[in-house]
Design an enzyme around this catalytic site. Structure first.
Site, PDB file in Angstrom:
ATOM      1  N   SER A 100      50.252 -38.196 -10.800  1.00  0.00           N
ATOM      2  CA  SER A 100      49.166 -39.181 -10.796  1.00  0.00           C
ATOM      3  C   SER A 100      49.087 -39.928 -12.112  1.00  0.00           C
ATOM      4  CB  SER A 100      47.845 -38.479 -10.492  1.00  0.00           C
ATOM      5  OG  SER A 100      47.335 -37.907 -11.675  1.00  0.00           O
ATOM      6  N   LYS A 101      48.324 -41.015 -12.089  1.00  0.00           N
ATOM      7  CA  LYS A 101      48.118 -41.804 -13.299  1.00  0.00           C
ATOM      8  C   LYS A 101      47.552 -40.934 -14.411  1.00  0.00           C
ATOM      9  CE  LYS A 101      47.280 -46.381 -11.437  1.00  0.00           C
ATOM     10  NZ  LYS A 101      46.462 -47.581 -11.446  1.00  0.00           N
ATOM     11  N   ARG A 102      46.724 -40.014 -14.018  1.00  0.00           N
ATOM     12  CA  ARG A 102      46.070 -39.166 -15.031  1.00  0.00           C
ATOM     13  C   ARG A 102      47.068 -38.263 -15.746  1.00  0.00           C
ATOM     14  NH1 ARG A 102      42.736 -39.329 -10.943  1.00  0.00           N
ATOM     15  NH2 ARG A 102      43.618 -37.434 -10.060  1.00  0.00           N
TER      16      ARG A 102
END
Ligand code: GLU
Length: 512
Positions: A266-268
């Site tokens: 994910s982006k995170r």
């Protein structure tokens, strides 16, 4: 399939930097369109004003351009189906929302956020498909189905906030044929009455997406698997708007997984896993936090594209290196897998290495020159090119060019202490041995690989020592560590004068 008519779109929302999964979606759309001589469109889906991030649209455009993914119609060059930014098309969505209300497939709802929270709170012990705004709850809420007609009209006339929700039918099977996943069947009762339009004039993603795909005559929707749960709702919207006959075909791409296969990348994940998840470096406009990008980390765009192409697709052969043209020639959705694809950072570096070593030495020398200019250093081009030639097999990322070769330009200022403890063995009289090695080397006539090699062989025999016992400490004095290409190659390239100087300095600096 009539190739001429193929139209696909990449439809990112400018809510932040594009994640590598997003770039892969864009790439597959691009490859599919180019493969079939169709058109590929970039549409910016910026209807969620709360999540709009300044700079994100520009970032998306720049990222795709860096990859060599081009569009036939987009926000910059326009096209016959424009505008291509949804915020400039809001007048269209209102019309279709009204049409759905009129045909009885959508309705007005006036519930406040507090009332919606209360409903969810009351339903929290119910099964998931009941705990939502839908057939089980809608008549207990404030909407044009539960309220008398006059009251609905009065509220709208009084300018009360409302949303328009789709009326999901009860107990219907919604089917769609996904080009990657095959037939998908969903019970309508598991769907909720999603918001399509708000009284502030903005549509939600679902309505805007369907209206635009229809008006832009999109034939294939190729997007990430995270949108699969929305697809049945989209099928219903096509049906209710009377567009079922021209509904695009769907292809939902497998998820990109973390390297250990545990969950979605994910982006995170940012730089947390030790590799970038964004194509270009991104600095967050609010937090100022900087996330690294493939470009700035030293990946070549053609390598990056090759890496992404293989995250979900495979050619069915042993070939791993593909230029963009080869990808266009060989890409097909039939060869896109259903299962999530693990991102392998090691393999990513391998791909980049393959492309870097193919670049001419002269071009790679350009990167070293930049580093030298920054340090106010100047060396002849021929020397820099020879250095590149010698070290390029050891380079994966562009910064490695400098990191693995800096000692050719700057003598070691310090010596790696761990290596020193290992190789600088006073018991072998290493300092004395190197002093006499230096003296004899000074007297050598000529300086090339053969001469140095012959001399070293001979020196070892005469001094009754071993190759490693001489070469490891010698490397430490030349390089400052145990890294680098062969010591004799280093000696040739440094030249006799510099070679001797480094031994002298080393012998002076080395603790007893
Ligand atoms: N705007 C959606 C996104 O950000 C597009 C999804 C789709 O392709 O339908 O991914």
């Amino acid at each position: 399939m009539n190739d001429q008519k193929i139209r696909v779109r990449f439809a990112p929302s400018p809510t932040g930097p594009l994640h590598i999964g997003g770039v892969r979606t864009a790439l597959y759309n691009f490859l599919f369109a180019r493969r079939h001589g169709g058109k590929v469109i970039l549409r910016i889906e910026d209807t969620d004003q709360d999540r709009y991030v300044p700079g994100a649209e520009q970032y998306i455009i720049e990222s795709l351009a860096w990859c060599g993914i081009t569009f036939d119609e987009d926000v910059v060059k326009g096209g016959p189906y424009g505008p291509y930014r949804q915020s400039e098309r809001t007048h269209l969505y209102r019309e279709y929302a009204a049409q759905l209300v009129k045909s009885g497939h959508a309705y007005y709802a006036f519930d406040t956020p507090e009332e919606l929270d209360k409903m969810r709170e009351n339903l929290k012990h119910q099964e998931a498909h009941l705990a939502q705004y839908g057939s089980f709850t809608r008549m207990g809420m404030k909407n044009s189905l539960s309220l008398p007609k006059e009251e609905t009209e009065r509220r709208i006339a009084a300018g009360e906030h409302y949303v328009i929700r789709i009326l999901i039918p009860e107990n219907e099977e919604v089917r769609l044929n996904d080009l990657i996943r095959g037939e998908v069947v969903v019970q309508s009762s598991s769907l909720d009455d999603k918001v399509l339009f708000k009284s502030d004039g903005w549509p939600t993603y679902h309505l805007a997406n369907i209206v635009d795909d229809h008006l832009m005559e999109i034939t294939h929707v190729i997007r990430g698997e995270e949108w699969l749960p929305s697809a049945p709702l989209h099928v219903l919207l096509y049906r209710y708007l009377g567009w079922e006959n021209t509904m695009p075909q769907f292809a939902h791409l497998p998820l990109l997984l973390k390297p250990d296969g545990n969950g979605k990348l994910s982006k995170r994940d940012g730089d947390r896993l030790g590799f970038p998840v964004f194509p270009l470096q991104w600095s967050d406009p609010v937090s100022n936090e900087v996330s690294s990008g493939y470009r700035e980390s030293g990946y070549l765009p053609e390598a990056f594209v090759n890496i992404l192409a293989f995250l979900g697709w495979n050619p069915g052969t042993e070939q791993e290196l593909f230029t963009m043209d080869e990808l266009i020639r060989d890409f097909s959705l039939e060869r896109v897998g259903r299962h999530g694809s693990k991102f392998d950072p090691e393999k990513a570096r391998w791909f980049n290495h393959q492309y870097l070593v193919k670049r001419p030495d002269e071009e790679l020398a350009g990167y070293l020159k930049k580093e030298l200019v920054e340090r106010d250093l100047s060396f002849p081009d021929s020397y820099i090119i020879s250095v590149v030639h010698l070290i390029k097999e050891r380079v994966n990322l562009i910064p490695d060019l400098w990191n693995t070769s800096s000692f050719f330009f700057v003598p070691p200022a310090t010596y790696d202490e761990q290596v020193r403890q290992k190789v600088w063995n006073p018991a072998t009289m290493i300092a004395e041995l190197l002093a006499s090695f230096h003296k004899e080397a000074t007297a050598l006539a000529g300086w090339d690989h053969d001469i140095i090699h012959g001399f070293i062989q001979d020196f070892i025999v005469r001094n009754n020592t071993k190759m490693g016992q001489l070469m490891n400490p010698l490397r430490l004095l030349l390089v400052g560590s145990n890294q680098g290409p062969g010591v004799m190659d280093i000696a040739v390239l440094l030249g006799k004068e510099e070679f001797l100087k480094r031994i002298e300095t080393g012998l002076e600096l080395m603790p007893e």
